[in-house]
Every structure is written in C-alpha cells, then in structure tokens.
Design an enzyme around this catalytic site. Structure first.
Site, mmCIF file in Angstrom:
data_model
loop_
_atom_site.group_PDB
_atom_site.id
_atom_site.type_symbol
_atom_site.label_atom_id
_atom_site.label_comp_id
_atom_site.label_asym_id
_atom_site.label_seq_id
_atom_site.Cartn_x
_atom_site.Cartn_y
_atom_site.Cartn_z
ATOM 1 N N ARG A 6 1.139 -1.555 0.003
ATOM 2 C CA ARG A 6 -0.017 -0.091 0.132
ATOM 3 C C ARG A 6 0.876 1.368 -0.424
ATOM 4 O O ARG A 6 0.246 2.523 -0.842
ATOM 5 C CB ARG A 6 -1.189 0.202 1.196
ATOM 6 C CG ARG A 6 -2.323 0.641 0.851
ATOM 7 C CD ARG A 6 -2.928 0.807 2.064
ATOM 8 N NE ARG A 6 -3.282 -0.601 2.555
ATOM 9 C CZ ARG A 6 -3.610 -1.507 3.874
ATOM 10 N NH1 ARG A 6 -3.863 -0.509 4.474
ATOM 11 N NH2 ARG A 6 -3.534 -2.499 3.787
ATOM 12 N N LYS A 19 1.913 -20.519 7.004
ATOM 13 C CA LYS A 19 1.068 -20.507 7.971
ATOM 14 C C LYS A 19 0.394 -19.056 9.128
ATOM 15 O O LYS A 19 1.351 -18.361 8.495
ATOM 16 C CB LYS A 19 1.579 -21.587 9.290
ATOM 17 C CG LYS A 19 2.676 -20.538 10.016
ATOM 18 C CD LYS A 19 3.564 -21.032 11.229
ATOM 19 C CE LYS A 19 4.236 -20.545 12.238
ATOM 20 N NZ LYS A 19 4.639 -20.543 13.242
ATOM 21 N N HIS A 24 8.692 -23.021 7.295
ATOM 22 C CA HIS A 24 10.146 -22.964 7.007
ATOM 23 C C HIS A 24 10.690 -23.804 7.549
ATOM 24 O O HIS A 24 12.031 -24.282 7.690
ATOM 25 C CB HIS A 24 10.604 -21.107 7.383
ATOM 26 C CG HIS A 24 10.526 -21.644 8.472
ATOM 27 N ND1 HIS A 24 9.034 -20.316 9.491
ATOM 28 C CD2 HIS A 24 11.434 -21.132 9.926
ATOM 29 C CE1 HIS A 24 9.276 -20.004 10.657
ATOM 30 N NE2 HIS A 24 10.271 -20.815 10.688
ATOM 31 N N LYS A 49 15.254 -26.714 7.101
ATOM 32 C CA LYS A 49 15.989 -26.816 7.429
ATOM 33 C C LYS A 49 17.170 -27.810 7.185
ATOM 34 O O LYS A 49 16.738 -28.672 6.941
ATOM 35 C CB LYS A 49 15.779 -27.210 9.018
ATOM 36 C CG LYS A 49 14.956 -25.539 9.991
ATOM 37 C CD LYS A 49 15.936 -25.541 10.537
ATOM 38 C CE LYS A 49 15.217 -23.811 11.209
ATOM 39 N NZ LYS A 49 16.322 -22.417 10.947
ATOM 40 N N GLU A 107 10.740 -21.788 22.601
ATOM 41 C CA GLU A 107 11.110 -20.329 21.910
ATOM 42 C C GLU A 107 11.873 -19.893 23.618
ATOM 43 O O GLU A 107 10.560 -19.389 24.498
ATOM 44 C CB GLU A 107 10.286 -19.117 21.249
ATOM 45 C CG GLU A 107 10.182 -20.051 19.917
ATOM 46 C CD GLU A 107 9.244 -19.165 19.537
ATOM 47 O OE1 GLU A 107 9.475 -18.439 18.438
ATOM 48 O OE2 GLU A 107 8.295 -20.118 19.544
ATOM 49 N N ASP A 122 -0.221 -22.156 16.854
ATOM 50 C CA ASP A 122 1.039 -21.531 15.954
ATOM 51 C C ASP A 122 1.353 -22.326 15.884
ATOM 52 O O ASP A 122 2.512 -22.669 14.593
ATOM 53 C CB ASP A 122 1.300 -20.632 16.752
ATOM 54 C CG ASP A 122 2.954 -20.193 16.071
ATOM 55 O OD1 ASP A 122 2.143 -19.186 15.263
ATOM 56 O OD2 ASP A 122 3.332 -18.994 17.091
ATOM 57 N N HIS A 143 4.304 -26.953 12.468
ATOM 58 C CA HIS A 143 5.980 -27.765 13.026
ATOM 59 C C HIS A 143 6.419 -28.685 13.905
ATOM 60 O O HIS A 143 6.714 -29.721 13.352
ATOM 61 C CB HIS A 143 6.568 -26.955 13.544
ATOM 62 C CG HIS A 143 6.602 -25.278 13.153
ATOM 63 N ND1 HIS A 143 6.432 -24.977 11.711
ATOM 64 C CD2 HIS A 143 6.603 -23.835 13.938
ATOM 65 C CE1 HIS A 143 6.537 -23.769 11.672
ATOM 66 N NE2 HIS A 143 6.392 -22.982 12.792
ATOM 67 N N LYS A 145 6.478 -20.527 25.150
ATOM 68 C CA LYS A 145 6.877 -18.829 24.910
ATOM 69 C C LYS A 145 7.764 -19.032 26.014
ATOM 70 O O LYS A 145 7.328 -19.387 27.126
ATOM 71 C CB LYS A 145 6.466 -18.313 23.933
ATOM 72 C CG LYS A 145 6.491 -18.013 22.567
ATOM 73 C CD LYS A 145 5.167 -16.298 22.255
ATOM 74 C CE LYS A 145 5.220 -17.271 20.974
ATOM 75 N NZ LYS A 145 6.352 -17.046 19.395
#
Lengths: 504, 368
Positions: free
Chosen positions: A60, A167, A197, A201, A235, A254, A259, A357
């Site tokens: 945009r 995703k 992704h 790997k 994470e 998520d 994954h 997390k």
C-alpha cells in the site's frame, strides 16, 4: 536429452529455475524484509537465479521503483547470509519493480497484470511467475479474487503460475477447508506451495537421509525398541508485538499444528517408495491420519501460560501483562500433549510434543528414547546412573545429531554412566546449510514440492488439533514462570507414566 | 597453537591430541583431510585459501612445505593449530628439509583423519607425474592448477596423459559459472521451444593459451558432439580466458554470451531481450571449497579434458595410483640404465650418514 549441456553427472552446475518473476504481496512487512529479500539476494549471489528474473513488490505504501530498490538493497544487505557483492545486486536491481495499491484496488491489480505482461517481453521472464502472499490470511480472499479477475493465476502449457502461502493455514478444520477451497479454486492444487520453514532446515532433510540411507537406525526405529519420542520446540522470546495475532491463535495453533506435527510425521513415517514430492507427502499423510489423541485429556493435554519471571538474567513480563493482551486471557503460550501413532510400527509408543514461549532457551529437537536392556549383567548399583539410550536430532540451533549411551566411568570399580556422542552438522558441512527460506524459495521457482505440505496434510493436522482445542476451550492454562521449562502439570504428565522430559 | 622444532611425526600426533584435550571439544569429527602441498613463497596464499575452504567444509588441514631437498640433514618443523588461524578444525603446517621432503607421506599418513577421504591440493606448478608424489597417491582426489604452470596448455596436456579418476584441475573449477550460464541459456531456449535443442557448432573467442578456455571448449565439444575450438579474441581476458561463446543451434538460431568486463556476461538469444548474468570472480578459497564439496570422480571434467587435448582412453584409466619412486636430485637419470647403481655412489645422504633410508625403491632404474 533436451539440453545437451545438462548432464546428471555434472553436479557442479546448480539447478537453476526457468526464467520467471517473483511477486511479493506485503513486501514492506517484516518477513519480506528480513527473510525474503535477503534470500533472493543470496540465491542470486550463489548463481541460482535464472538469467531472466524479475522481482515485483506490491504494497500500500506510496513508493516508486527507486525507493523500493533502495529499501530492498538495505534489507538484503543487512540480512544476507552470503558476502555482499555490489555487482550482483546491481544486476538484480535492474529488474525490481514496485506496484503501489491496496488489495481491493482494481486499478492496482490491472497495473500489476500489465507490468507482468511487460516484463514478459522486456525481461524475457516467459510468463512464469510465483506469487508470495506475505499477508494476513484475512486478506487472502480479496487478493485471490483479484488474481482470478485479472487472469494472473492461470497456469497454461506455456507458462506456470504458482502461489506461496504462509502458515497459519486456517484456525481449525472447517476454516482450513474453506481456505484450501478458496486457494484451490484460483490455483490448481499442484501450484500451491504452503511454506513451513522448518521443513527447509537441513537437519529436517537430514532426518530422511539418516533414516533411509543408513542401515544402522532403521532396525531399531519402531515400537519394539523405542520407548517414547519427545518432540520439543522451545522459544525464549515472548510474543513480541504480535499480541493481537497471538490472542486469537495460541501455542497449539501457532506451532503444534504445523511444525511439531510435521516433525512427528517425518519421524514416524514409513519409507517412501522413492524420494519424490508425491511419495514423501503420501507417507506423511498416512502418519498424520494415524495420529490418535489421548482419551484422558486432563492428564495428557496440558496448556500453560507464562507469568512474570527472570530469563537469561533479564526480567520478563508475564503474558497477561504484555501490551494488547487481556488481563484475564486464557490463551496458552505453552502446550504439551501425548499423542499416539496407531500403526504396527508405533502402536503403544507415546509421542510427547511440547512447545512454549519464554522457556529457558531456544531449541528444537526430536528425541527418541530407547527401551532399557531387558537384562543387565551388572550389579544394580553399577548402573544407577544409566538412563535410556537416546538418539536426538537437533533441528536448531547447533543442527546435528546426538547419540546418548552408557559407558564405563574410568576407575577400578564398574560404574556405567550416560555419555553423549555429538555430530554437529554445521561443523562438517557448514556450507550446505542455506537459510531455510532460500532453499524453499528456490524449490518454489523450480516447482519442487517435496518440502511443502499439501492441503490434505494440513487438514489431517487440524483433525488432530481440533479435539484438543475443544477440550481446552473450557479450561484455564496452568501458569508457569518465564524462564521455567513449562508448568508442573506437564512434568506430572510424563511422571505418571514413569518418564521425564529431556532437558534440551 | 604451538610450534615444534626439529620434531617427528609422533610428536605432532601427540601435540594434536594434547591440544584437542585442552582446547575442549573443538571438533567432534572430520569428514575429510585436506593436504596442501605448497612452496615456501606461496604458502601464505595457500594457507589463506585452505582456511577459507575449511570454514565451509571443516576438515583436518595438513600443509606440507618442502624446502631445500639438497640440505644435508633431514629435518621437520611443525606448527600445530586447533581452531585458530587456519579455520575451525585441526591444522598442521609442516616444513620439511632435506630428503625428508621426498618421504613426506611418512609424516602425513599417521595424521590423516581415520577412514575419511583425502584431498591433496598441489598449489604451485603441477607435477608432471602425480604418481611420483606419494602425497598424491594416498589421496582420493587430487587437485592441480594448470594456470600456475609456465606453459598452461602443455600442462593441461600433461594432465590428460597423466589422468586418473579423482584428478581435477582448478582451471576446470574456474569454468563452473561460465558453464552454468551456458547451460541455463540453453534451458531458456528449451523452455521457449518446449522441445529439445541441438547444438550444431560454435566458437569460443578468448585466450587459446588459457586452460579454462580450453576446457570449456572441450566440454562444449564433448557435450554437443561437434568440434568447438578456442579462437584468439580481440581483447585480453585475464585469468578468465573467455571473451565470447557463440553456439549455433538447430532451427537457424544462435545464442551468444559475451563477457561484459564488469563481472558479468551478456546473454543474447532469439526472441528475448539481452540479459546479463553475474559471473563473480571467486577467490582461491572458494574454488577449493567447490572441489571439496564432491569427492566422487568428475566424469564431465574427464570428457572435457579428453576433448580439449585429444588424448583418448581416459575412461579406462585405473582410479588406483601406484607410487613411483622419483628423485628430483637426479632427474636426468638415464631412462634405462643397464647397470644398477651400487653403494659407491648411491645417495649423498648415505654418504653423509644421516641414516635416511629411501627404501628398496631407491634406485635409478625405478625412476620412470
């Protein structure tokens, strides 16, 4: 032999895609700047882009080609993996275009279609184009409809048109069906590339080599020898600025849905008939369909939410204190679940999956824990320190493989203790570890779908997640301190079966 | 890092083990050993390149510098590094004096990584016969550089006559980007036609003295089944050797790639606008890195070499090389001596009494 200069034995020559254009929607976003543009540069630098290549950005923001070229240059330069060569970028920047417009703007899409047509002649891209939707899924319908309207999405015998989606692929089974239906109505199923992704790997691909190229592991790769499997993706970061997205999504949707289930599928799948996209996807799908959810959800499906705490020497906010998160939020930031794979190979072997997390460190790994020896000829005191043999595939960081087994402690008494044997991937083949996006982008342009899940896999994954979400909807996640390995209930989940989480 | 003066092979093995222990788990395993053979005045360049390649493919790095073969007493000085100047792995730089240089393998053999492939890179004018150097014989892959020979084309010819599977030359490695550009240009033609392409003939303008140009012409000839030779070009081409490649295709078409002298090449092909492709100049380290990537024998190189030099029958050569004793101190030994040398004039070291035993092969009769 169509091209006399191509020789399968000549493995110095890289696989280079046909002339084509890459169109990125949402080029000003974080992902595009940090991953996509650098990946394009790295590919060019390694000589892996076709000679006739064009990059089109659509967003945009009110920019012209010069602004865009400058931004791309900065982004690529800052995040590129390979050394910076100005001449490579200059050559690339000659075919960079920017198209300004919002997604509901018919004129902007007409302009895009026209530019593509122009580039076909002036840059010789031959009509081939890949569209990268680096935009929120809520925008998909409008963008896809625009592409359909302008006829940009049609693959013909002379040209290919592909679409790349990120995703999350939906938020439950019905919505993912709807999304898949929408994408498939515009693009044909073979032209849709869903990027996960993690599958780009090196170690993930190495898992297939490890399993199917060696004779050492396959004989013990089954329930007769494997006691349990733990797949972890931890994470250390919090949710960052993504509160709005995360509040709606949570850790299970998520990470677990895509994954972790993909890693499970690669770990548990049977040998594909051949190493091709279709065969590998077929085997993965079989595993995903065989996944069973626990009946005792209370014990075997645990959610957590981080509270404030200390992590790596720094104070970390609790999830509910993050900006944009409701004070009574029941969204999980941690999920652990015990799944089964109902096949002859794996019946009875628990697959423990966890993600979270604000855990102590960033690590992703697959750990196979083997059964104990049925009989030990040593005195019981000699083997007190001996645990289960383990084979650990480390996906990130320190990509590699660890084998853990018992060994005698040097000394005059017999004492057996666990030792670890390490294969560090980066050490022996550093060069062979291109950034995941680089690899996946190249595969899209080459049309190689081996590393991309197809829609049936996505739907099978949602079929696993939906009953869990249904149970969780009425519960509140257990709290855990930031910097801890998850809530106590997750430890109890394994302890109730006489096992414990591996500390990665 | 530590330096061992006047050492022997066992001392190096011990020192490596000691450094591995004190340095922690620097390296948990190596995939291959790279042996670099260099002269003293080129050793810095070779070390830099090997270190760069070792970053990419960590390996055990053994640098062998032979000095003063005529020195009366053999002597070995070694520098042992683990995770330092020479890349992340273990590295040993060895300087060998006197007749030890002729038996370098006696020091190198115990230092090779167990059961891992060996790559030997000769940085310098390539030897005439690789099998005269035991360091070439123990290797799975032998890398030479014809561009460093005084007469490049003659050197290439030597490579063909001396060829065994597992040999490669950096002149070939330098051609990869050019070859890739040529192949993808034809890919574009194939893509446009939707059918096969035949190359009827062609021309390579460049430096006929350049081994890379010769090999690319040889490769094109071998792949396309027509004779393509190197014609002298208008401009100087530097080490690249190639100015323009023109390929005549069936259906009356032609493609042309021209070096634009700005680190790229311009591709001209029918029905398409001209395009440029980057042909970045690569460092020696990157070239060695490419050589270390694949360790199987390189058939396309063999065919290109065959076509470029006209030497035939390379496919039938045995991949196993046997060491042939050769004494550079007596390079002009009679080709077929009738009387074997006796102890009276056998070896100057034998006379000086340093105890250097050259073994049973050490007789002029075995020189060839």
């Amino acid at each position: 032999m169509t091209n006399p200069l191509r020789d399968p034995r000549d493995r110095r020559l890289p696989r280079v895609p046909e002339p084509c254009a890459l169109v990125v929607f949402g080029i000003t976003g974080d992902l595009a700047r940090k991953k996509l543009l650098p990946a394009v540069y790295d590919l060019a630098n390694r000589g892996l882009l076709p000679t006739n290549f064009a990059l089109l950005g659509f967003a945009r923001r009110d920019w012209d080609d010069v602004d865009f070229a400058e931004l791309s240059r900065e982004a690529a330069r800052q995040h590129a993996r390979t050394p910076w060569r100005e001449e490579v970028w200059e050559r690339l920047s000659g075919s960079v275009r920017f198209i300004q417009g919002s997604f509901d703007d018919d004129a902007a899409f007409d302009e895009l279609a026209r530019t593509l047509g122009e580039l076909e002649g002036s840059h010789g891209i031959g009509g081939n184009a890949a569209f990268y939707l680096s935009i929120p899924p809520s925008m998909f319908p409008v963008v896809l409809k625009q592409m359909q309207r302008t006829g940009m999405a049609e693959s013909t015998a002379e040209r290919w048109r592909r679409v790349v989606v990120e995703k999350p692929f939906g938020s439950d089974l019905p919505s993912s069906r709807e999304l898949n239906g929408l994408v498939d109505s515009v693009f044909s199923a073979d032209d849709v590339f869903r990027i996960d992704h993690y599958l780009g790997k090196e170690t993930v691909q190495n898992l297939l080599a490890l399993r199917f190229a060696n004779t050492l592991f396959e004989p013990v790769w089954n329930g007769a020898h494997v006691d349990s499997v733990q797949i972890t993706m931890a994470e250390d970061v919090g949710i960052g600025g993504r509160a709005e997205f995360y509040e709606r999504t949570g850790a299970a949707r998520d990470v677990l849905q895509n994954h972790l289930l993909q890693l499970l599928a690669l770990t548990a799948m049977e040998e594909p008939v051949e190493f091709s996209a279709e065969e590998i996807r077929t085997e993965k799908l079989k595993v995903l369909r065989a996944v069973s959810v626990p009946t005792d959800m209370e014990r075997f499906a645990v959610r957590g939410q981080y509270e404030q705490g200390w992590l790596a020497g720094q104070r970390a906010k609790g999830y509910r204190q993050e900006d944009g998160v409701a004070e009574d939020s029941r969204t999980e930031t941690y999920a652990a679940v015990r799944l089964g794979v109902e096949t002859r190979r794996w019946a009875g072997v628990p697959f423990y999956l966890r993600t979270g997390k604000r855990l102590p460190r960033r690590v992703t790994e697959i750990a196979l824990s083997f059964r104990r020896a049925p009989h030990l000829p040593f005195a019981p005191t000699d083997t007190e320190e001996l645990g289960h043999n383990q084979l650990v595939v480390r996906v990130q960081p320190d990509e590699g493989v660890t084998l853990k087994f018992g060994s005698k402690v040097p000394g005059s008494v017999m004492e057996v203790r666990d030792v670890a044997m390490d294969f560090l991937y980066g050490e022996q083949f550093t060069e062979a570890s291109p950034e995941a996006y680089e690899r996946l982008l190249l595969d899209v342009l080459l049309g190689d779908a081996t590393l991309f899940p197809r829609n049936a896999e996505v739907e099978a994954s949602w079929a696993v997640i939906d009953p869990l979400e249904e149970y969780w909807a009425a519960t509140t996640p257990y709290p855990y301190r930031a910097g801890e390995w998850g809530p106590r209930a997750a430890d109890e989940m394994l302890a109730s079966e006489g096992r414990a989480w591996r500390r990665p | 890092m530590s330096t061992l003066w006047d050492a022997n092979g066992s001392a190096i093995v011990k020192e490596l083990a000691a450094q591995r222990r004190t340095g922690g788990a620097v390296m948990s395993g190596v995939a291959l050993t790279l042996v670099v053979v260099a002269d003293e005045d080129q050793v810095a360049e070779a070390e830099a390149a090997a270190a760069a390649a070792a970053e990419v493919h960590p390996c055990r790095l053994l640098v062998v510098v032979r000095r003063q073969v005529e020195a009366p007493a053999p002597r070995l000085d070694a520098e042992v590094l683990v995770g330092g100047r020479l890349g992340p792995g273990e590295a040993v730089v060895m300087r060998m004096y006197g007749r030890l240089g002729l038996h370098a393998e006696s020091v190198v053999l115990p230092l090779l990584a167990a059961d891992a492939p060996v790559v030997t890179w000769f940085h310098g004018a390539p030897p005439d016969h690789l099998d005269r150097d035991a360091l070439g014989v123990i290797a799975n892959r032998r890398v030479t550089d014809s561009l460093m020979a005084p007469d490049h084309v003659a050197a290439l010819h030597r490579r063909a006559e001396d060829f065994a599977p597992g040999d490669t030359d950096l002149a070939w490695t330098r051609s990869t980007f050019w070859r890739s550009a040529l192949a993808s240009t034809l890919d574009a033609v194939v893509g446009r036609r939707g059918g096969p392409v035949r190359v009827l003939g062609g021309q390579l303008l460049g430096d006929p003295e350049n081994p890379t140009a010769q090999l690319v012409a040889g490769w094109l000839s071998a792949r396309c089944g027509c004779s393509i030779t190197v014609e002298p070009g208008q401009r100087s081409t530097g080490t690249k050797g190639i100015e323009t490649v023109v390929l005549t295709l069936d259906q009356d078409e032609e493609v042309r790639l021209t070096d634009d002298r700005k680190g790229g090449a311009v591709i001209s092909q029918p029905y398409r606008p001209d395009a440029t492709v980057a042909l970045p100049k690569r460092s020696l380290g990157e070239l060695i890195g490419e050589e270390m990537k694949r360790l199987d024998s390189d058939e396309p190189y063999r065919e290109a070499l065959e076509a470029a030099t006209g030497v035939t029958g390379l496919a039938q050569r045995s991949p196993v090389r046997e060491h042939h004793w050769f004494d550079p101190m007596r390079p002009t030994a009679p080709p077929a001596p009738t009387v074997p040398a006796d102890s009276r004039d056998d070896d100057e070291v034998a006379q000086t009494g340093t105890g250097d035993d050259d073994g049973g092969d050490d007789e002029p009769g075995a020189a060839e």
